[in-house]
Design an enzyme around this catalytic site. Structure first.
Site, PDB file in Angstrom:
ATOM      1  N   ARG A   1       0.855  -1.185   0.000  1.00  0.00           N
ATOM      2  CA  ARG A   1       0.000   0.000   0.000  1.00  0.00           C
ATOM      3  C   ARG A   1       0.890   1.234   0.000  1.00  0.00           C
ATOM      4  O   ARG A   1       1.727   1.395   0.892  1.00  0.00           O
ATOM      5  CB  ARG A   1      -0.847  -0.032   1.282  1.00  0.00           C
TER       6      ARG A   1
ATOM      7  N   THR B   1      -0.796   7.596  -1.234  1.00  0.00           N
ATOM      8  CA  THR B   1      -2.040   7.543  -2.024  1.00  0.00           C
ATOM      9  C   THR B   1      -2.991   6.452  -1.527  1.00  0.00           C
ATOM     10  O   THR B   1      -4.165   6.445  -1.907  1.00  0.00           O
ATOM     11  CB  THR B   1      -1.722   7.213  -3.496  1.00  0.00           C
TER      12      THR B   1
END
Ligand code: URA
Length: 211
Positions: free
Chosen positions: A105, A109
């Site tokens: 991840r 963002t």
């Protein structure tokens, strides 16, 4: 839209989830309990496996008795936290095949990027159960499910421990055909993408990589 979501409300699961949520639960205990919850959730996730009958003899007589009818399974762990649930599923069904999907991840963002993908070749002929403890924004699970479908998976389920409403909405919108099985639907995400009240970073809790 009707949510394709099952919350498994069983006293043992809820009790064990409380242990997992507690910040004072030590790593070894956390790892053991998440494995136990995976077994209980796994019963729900596999409840529609087809049964046939085989002939056996009990010590007293011959009977036809229910037996799993060759539906092949594949558990897919979304690395790394998915491995905490995977271990319990393999306790339940040791003969299942296993795939791994590595997604990281982007902390800015919150988008998911693939860095590893290894599954059996015949995903299309298997009931695929993808596992990751936390369904937060849904970005990781959505991307992983897309990768699995691109690799041939057609019968796919997603099993998690704790889901956020935002993640359920996003996942259902992206993959309405993929049922979500979870132990809890929590309140919301915070501004860093963590689930509230949640249980913190599942990977760090399983592997003791923080604090
Ligand atoms: N991933 C986690 O491990 N925990 C959260 O709360 C959200 C995403």
């Amino acid at each position: 839209m009707t949510e394709n979501l099952t919350i498994v409300d069983h006293p043992l699961i809820q009790h064990k989830l409380t242990i997992l949520r507690n910040k004072d639960t030590p790593t070894a205990h956390f790892r053991q309990v998440i494995r136990e919850v995976a077994i209980l959730l796994g019963c729900e996730a596999t409840k529609d496996l087809p049964l046939g009958n085989i002939e056996i003899e009990t010590p007293l007589e011959a009977i036809k008795s229910p037996y799993l009818e060759g539906k092949k399974l594949c558990f897919v762990s979304i690395l790394r936290a998915g491995n905490g649930l995977l271990d319990g599923l393999l306790d339940l069904i040791p003969s299942a095949r296993v795939g791994h999907v590595g997604m990281y991840r982007d902390h800015e963002t919150l988008e998911a990027h693939r860095y590893y993908f290894k599954t059996p070749d015949d995903l299309g002929g298997r009931q695929v159960i993808m596992v990751d403890p936390m369904l937060a924004t849904g970005n990781t699970a959505i991307a992983a499910a897309t990768e699995l479908k691109n690799a041939g998976a057609s019968a796919l389920k997603f099993m998690c421990l704790v889901a956020a409403p935002e993640g359920v909405r996003a996942f259902n919108a992206a993959h309405p055909d993929v049922p979500i099985i979870t132990a809890a639907l929590d309140r919301e995400l915070n501004d860093r993408g963590y689930i509230l009240p949640g249980l913190g970073d599942a990977g760090d809790r399983i592997y003791g990589t923080k604090g």
